[in-house]
Design a protein around this motif. Structure first.
Motif, PDB file in Angstrom:
ATOM      1  N   LEU A   3       0.740  -1.156  -0.075  1.00 59.03           N
ATOM      2  CA  LEU A   3      -0.088   0.077  -0.025  1.00 59.03           C
ATOM      3  C   LEU A   3       0.889   1.273   0.013  1.00 59.03           C
ATOM      4  CD1 LEU A   3      -2.745  -0.902   2.450  1.00 59.03           C
ATOM      5  CD2 LEU A   3      -3.101  -0.768   0.126  1.00 59.03           C
ATOM      6  N   ARG A   4       1.858   1.339   0.887  1.00 59.87           N
ATOM      7  CA  ARG A   4       2.944   2.333   0.608  1.00 59.87           C
ATOM      8  C   ARG A   4       3.443   2.603  -0.833  1.00 59.87           C
ATOM      9  NH1 ARG A   4       8.912   1.340   2.756  1.00 59.87           N
ATOM     10  NH2 ARG A   4       8.573   0.375   0.921  1.00 59.87           N
ATOM     11  N   ASP A   5       3.780   1.640  -1.440  1.00 64.71           N
ATOM     12  CA  ASP A   5       4.307   1.549  -2.842  1.00 64.71           C
ATOM     13  C   ASP A   5       3.091   2.209  -3.703  1.00 64.71           C
ATOM     14  OD1 ASP A   5       6.534   0.486  -1.902  1.00 64.71           O
ATOM     15  OD2 ASP A   5       5.995  -1.323  -2.910  1.00 64.71           O
ATOM     16  N   GLU A   6       1.788   1.787  -3.322  1.00 64.64           N
ATOM     17  CA  GLU A   6       0.820   2.072  -4.237  1.00 64.64           C
ATOM     18  C   GLU A   6       0.470   3.722  -3.964  1.00 64.64           C
ATOM     19  OE1 GLU A   6      -2.498   2.347  -6.993  1.00 64.64           O
ATOM     20  OE2 GLU A   6      -0.812   0.635  -6.562  1.00 64.64           O
ATOM     21  N   LEU A   7       0.496   4.064  -2.647  1.00 66.79           N
ATOM     22  CA  LEU A   7       0.498   5.516  -2.457  1.00 66.79           C
ATOM     23  C   LEU A   7       1.316   6.383  -3.055  1.00 66.79           C
ATOM     24  CD1 LEU A   7      -0.962   7.717  -0.476  1.00 66.79           C
ATOM     25  CD2 LEU A   7       0.872   7.250   1.026  1.00 66.79           C
ATOM     26  N   LEU A   8       2.928   5.719  -3.276  1.00 64.15           N
ATOM     27  CA  LEU A   8       3.597   6.820  -4.123  1.00 64.15           C
ATOM     28  C   LEU A   8       3.274   6.695  -5.484  1.00 64.15           C
ATOM     29  CD1 LEU A   8       6.653   7.982  -4.297  1.00 64.15           C
ATOM     30  CD2 LEU A   8       7.387   5.383  -4.813  1.00 64.15           C
ATOM     31  N   ILE A   9       2.831   5.781  -6.013  1.00 60.04           N
ATOM     32  CA  ILE A   9       2.396   5.866  -7.412  1.00 60.04           C
ATOM     33  C   ILE A   9       1.351   6.852  -7.669  1.00 60.04           C
ATOM     34  CG2 ILE A   9       1.170   4.499  -9.313  1.00 60.04           C
ATOM     35  CD1 ILE A   9       2.881   1.955  -8.211  1.00 60.04           C
ATOM     36  N   GLN A  10       0.281   6.775  -6.619  1.00 60.81           N
ATOM     37  CA  GLN A  10      -0.943   7.710  -6.918  1.00 60.81           C
ATOM     38  C   GLN A  10      -0.432   8.881  -6.626  1.00 60.81           C
ATOM     39  OE1 GLN A  10      -4.184   6.943  -7.320  1.00 60.81           O
ATOM     40  NE2 GLN A  10      -3.893   4.815  -7.617  1.00 60.81           N
ATOM     41  N   VAL A  11       0.465   9.221  -6.049  1.00 62.31           N
ATOM     42  CA  VAL A  11       0.682  10.822  -5.725  1.00 62.31           C
ATOM     43  C   VAL A  11       1.607  11.214  -6.857  1.00 62.31           C
ATOM     44  CG1 VAL A  11       2.187  12.061  -4.241  1.00 62.31           C
ATOM     45  CG2 VAL A  11       0.634  10.586  -3.106  1.00 62.31           C
ATOM     46  N   TYR A  12       2.622  10.371  -7.319  1.00 60.02           N
ATOM     47  CA  TYR A  12       3.355  10.751  -8.496  1.00 60.02           C
ATOM     48  C   TYR A  12       2.596  11.099  -9.637  1.00 60.02           C
ATOM     49  CZ  TYR A  12       6.850  10.822 -12.041  1.00 60.02           C
ATOM     50  OH  TYR A  12       7.553  11.199 -13.295  1.00 60.02           O
ATOM     51  N   THR A  13       1.486  10.159  -9.907  1.00 58.82           N
ATOM     52  CA  THR A  13       0.933  10.163 -11.076  1.00 58.82           C
ATOM     53  C   THR A  13      -0.222  11.428 -11.074  1.00 58.82           C
ATOM     54  OG1 THR A  13       0.674   7.666 -11.145  1.00 58.82           O
ATOM     55  CG2 THR A  13      -0.927   8.937 -12.584  1.00 58.82           C
ATOM     56  N   SER A  14      -0.377  11.798  -9.883  1.00 56.55           N
ATOM     57  CA  SER A  14      -1.266  12.938  -9.928  1.00 56.55           C
ATOM     58  C   SER A  14      -0.485  14.309 -10.404  1.00 56.55           C
ATOM     59  CB  SER A  14      -1.673  13.433  -8.592  1.00 56.55           C
ATOM     60  OG  SER A  14      -2.564  12.324  -8.150  1.00 56.55           O
ATOM     61  N   TYR A  15       0.885  14.252  -9.916  1.00 54.82           N
ATOM     62  CA  TYR A  15       1.851  15.537 -10.281  1.00 54.82           C
ATOM     63  C   TYR A  15       2.152  15.272 -11.616  1.00 54.82           C
ATOM     64  CZ  TYR A  15       6.239  17.973  -9.993  1.00 54.82           C
ATOM     65  OH  TYR A  15       7.266  18.969 -10.106  1.00 54.82           O
ATOM     66  N   GLU A  16       2.487  14.132 -12.409  1.00 55.71           N
ATOM     67  CA  GLU A  16       3.058  13.972 -13.737  1.00 55.71           C
ATOM     68  C   GLU A  16       1.619  14.303 -14.784  1.00 55.71           C
ATOM     69  OE1 GLU A  16       3.474  10.026 -15.961  1.00 55.71           O
ATOM     70  OE2 GLU A  16       5.557  10.782 -15.488  1.00 55.71           O
ATOM     71  N   ASN A  17       0.721  13.981 -14.420  1.00 53.98           N
ATOM     72  CA  ASN A  17      -0.588  14.204 -15.171  1.00 53.98           C
ATOM     73  C   ASN A  17      -0.829  15.591 -15.127  1.00 53.98           C
ATOM     74  OD1 ASN A  17      -0.958  11.627 -16.035  1.00 53.98           O
ATOM     75  ND2 ASN A  17      -2.387  11.081 -14.414  1.00 53.98           N
ATOM     76  N   PHE A  18      -0.768  16.293 -14.130  1.00 55.38           N
ATOM     77  CA  PHE A  18      -1.035  17.610 -14.104  1.00 55.38           C
ATOM     78  C   PHE A  18      -0.049  18.483 -14.846  1.00 55.38           C
ATOM     79  CE2 PHE A  18       0.145  21.682 -12.659  1.00 55.38           C
ATOM     80  CZ  PHE A  18      -1.017  22.604 -12.738  1.00 55.38           C
ATOM     81  N   PHE A  19       1.461  18.009 -14.461  1.00 55.22           N
ATOM     82  CA  PHE A  19       2.505  18.809 -15.301  1.00 55.22           C
ATOM     83  C   PHE A  19       2.170  18.568 -17.029  1.00 55.22           C
ATOM     84  CE2 PHE A  19       7.406  18.916 -15.634  1.00 55.22           C
ATOM     85  CZ  PHE A  19       7.467  20.212 -15.939  1.00 55.22           C
ATOM     86  N   LYS A  20       1.974  17.476 -17.561  1.00 52.53           N
ATOM     87  CA  LYS A  20       1.784  17.145 -18.917  1.00 52.53           C
ATOM     88  C   LYS A  20       0.708  17.976 -19.124  1.00 52.53           C
ATOM     89  CE  LYS A  20       1.419  12.555 -18.495  1.00 52.53           C
ATOM     90  NZ  LYS A  20       1.518  11.044 -18.890  1.00 52.53           N
ATOM     91  N   LYS A  21      -0.509  18.225 -18.742  1.00 48.94           N
ATOM     92  CA  LYS A  21      -1.524  18.747 -19.239  1.00 48.94           C
ATOM     93  C   LYS A  21      -1.240  20.474 -19.182  1.00 48.94           C
ATOM     94  CE  LYS A  21      -5.737  17.602 -18.304  1.00 48.94           C
ATOM     95  NZ  LYS A  21      -7.097  17.112 -17.772  1.00 48.94           N
TER      96      LYS A  21
END
Length: 264
Positions: A32-50
């Motif tokens: 779950l800690r690994d999944e939390l990292l993925i969720q947080v990073y994905t949010s950041y990357e998707n915003f940056f790309k958009k």
């Protein structure tokens, strides 16, 4: 907010609810800690790309955003609505595309954001990372600040209010710098000298910006200064270092509250 920051809050809240019920030594906790990292990073990357695509699309029309005009990958995405980019979200790269963040008040956020990007990359390549749940949640907070700040500065402000915002931000950064120099050499029970003049020029600059109506250029720009209590600067002489530090903490919290998640 003009560029939607989809921060996966529902998924993150659910993960945190489960983590609170587990022991850190449990295998499921690590997953779950690994999944939390993925969720947080994905949010950041998707915003940056958009954000990059949105600004580059605008740059094609008026050529105001020169950093984006040299990226051929963005050209193909804008022209054909196809292709894929994986932006480097580290602070140094962000600062090249969004120079204003180099002087934001809470720029110490860069440490947490760089750690998030680095450890996510490590996880992608090796299947492991060094971040704790607390580290990831701190990075999540900083990412929220950074994304809302960039969106406010680069999509909400017009040219005139943008220029005024820079002046206000520079004033706040000077205040922060003087705070550091004033408190750095004071013992915990020390008093601020009655002869101290460190804030005199800052107060003069504040009055000048106020008389020029710079704080009225945008509702949020005005709230940055008039929505917080700066009176402790006027009355700082003779205060203890502890008392002054408490006022400083309250001042910075007020700045954060004005914009919600937005850093300045």
């Amino acid at each position: 907010m003009n560029t939607v920051f989809k921060d996966n809050k529902v998924s993150i809240d659910r993960i945190m609810l489960l983590l609170k019920q587990l022991n850190p030594s449990d295998d499921v906790y690590e997953y779950l800690r690994d999944e939390l990292l993925i969720q947080v990073y994905t949010s950041y990357e998707n915003f940056f790309k958009k954000m990059l695509v949105n600004l580059f699309t605008d740059a094609k029309k008026n050529y105001r955003y020169s950093p984006f005009l040299v990226d051929h990958k963005l050209w193909s995405i804008v022209e054909s609505n196809s292709g894929y980019i994986v932006p480097n979200g580290k602070w140094e790269t962000m600062a090249k595309n969004f120079p204003l963040i180099k002087h934001c008040y809470f720029r110490e956020s860069k440490v947490f954001i760089d750690d998030l990007v680095q450890e996510r990359n490590n996880f992608a390549h090796t299947g492991s990372h060094k971040l704790t749940v607390e580290n990831i949640l701190t990075a999540y907070e900083k990412v929220n600040y950074l994304c809302e700040y960039i969106d406010f500065c680069y999509t909400e402000l017009n040219s005139e209010s943008f220029s005024d915002f820079i002046k206000v931000q520079n004033l706040l950064y000077k205040i922060k710098t003087v705070f550091s120099s004033v408190t750095k050499n004071l013992p915990s029970n020390g008093l601020i000298s009655e002869d101290m003049t460190a804030f005199d020029r800052i107060l003069e600059e504040f009055n000048k910006l106020d008389s020029d109506q710079i704080f009225l250029s945008h509702p949020k720009v005005g709230e940055i200064v008039h929505g917080v209590d700066l009176s402790f600067i006027l009355n700082c002489k003779g205060q203890s270092a502890t008392e002054f530090s408490t006022h400083l903490t309250n001042y910075e919290q007020s700045l954060k509250n004005i914009f919600g998640k937005l850093i300045i």
